[in-house]
Scaffold this motif. Sequence first.
Motif, PDB file in Angstrom:
ATOM      1  N   GLU A  52      29.843  46.004  52.357  1.00  0.00           N
ATOM      2  CA  GLU A  52      29.169  44.721  52.240  1.00  0.00           C
ATOM      3  C   GLU A  52      29.841  43.872  51.157  1.00  0.00           C
ATOM      4  N   SER A  54      29.822  41.223  48.145  1.00  0.00           N
ATOM      5  CA  SER A  54      28.773  40.948  47.166  1.00  0.00           C
ATOM      6  C   SER A  54      28.263  39.514  47.321  1.00  0.00           C
ATOM      7  N   ARG A  66      38.280  43.910  44.135  1.00  0.00           N
ATOM      8  CA  ARG A  66      38.195  42.979  43.019  1.00  0.00           C
ATOM      9  C   ARG A  66      39.455  43.120  42.179  1.00  0.00           C
ATOM     10  N   GLU A  73      36.957  38.523  43.830  1.00  0.00           N
ATOM     11  CA  GLU A  73      36.735  39.449  44.929  1.00  0.00           C
ATOM     12  C   GLU A  73      37.425  38.914  46.182  1.00  0.00           C
TER      13      GLU A  73
END
Length: 159
Positions: A52, A54, A66, A73
């Motif tokens: 997922e 963020s 990241r 990201e």
Amino acid sequence: MKLLLEIKAELENITSLEPLDNNFTFFFQVQCTSCREVHPGWVTVNRHEQVELSGSKGATAHFVWRCKFCKRESSAKFVEAYPFRSYESENAQFEPLLQIECRGLEFVGFDPRGIWKCKGTTGTVFPEVDLTEGEWNDYDEKAALPVSVSDIESRWGKA
Ligand SMILES: [Zn+2]
């Protein structure tokens, strides 16, 4: 941005080479498009695993990263409509293998380590072609001929 990964390889008495299945784990080298930093190690990307993003309320990607330097990201997602292709070049020319959609990153390297599958000139299927060492050698009993995959090269380009 959609990227295309092409590979080329020397095939001896082999007519096709492809990742064993959709669960294949790819080892890529990744570069941040913001600060141009290249991650020193290999990262893994698998078509069956999604992460997922963020703050995205459920949006997912096959790879989320990241950057250690600029902290941004970024992510990448395999292009669903573009399944892995089988490499079938007779003259060791570059042929497309996969497409992946990238946001904030680019892939710049590919290590073919892992299990691939091959088909011999007689139709014999070799389901355990381990390219971790960069090459593979076996014997086609039906043809009574040696079979091998070697000199694997890859390149990334815009799809
Ligand atoms: Zn960065």
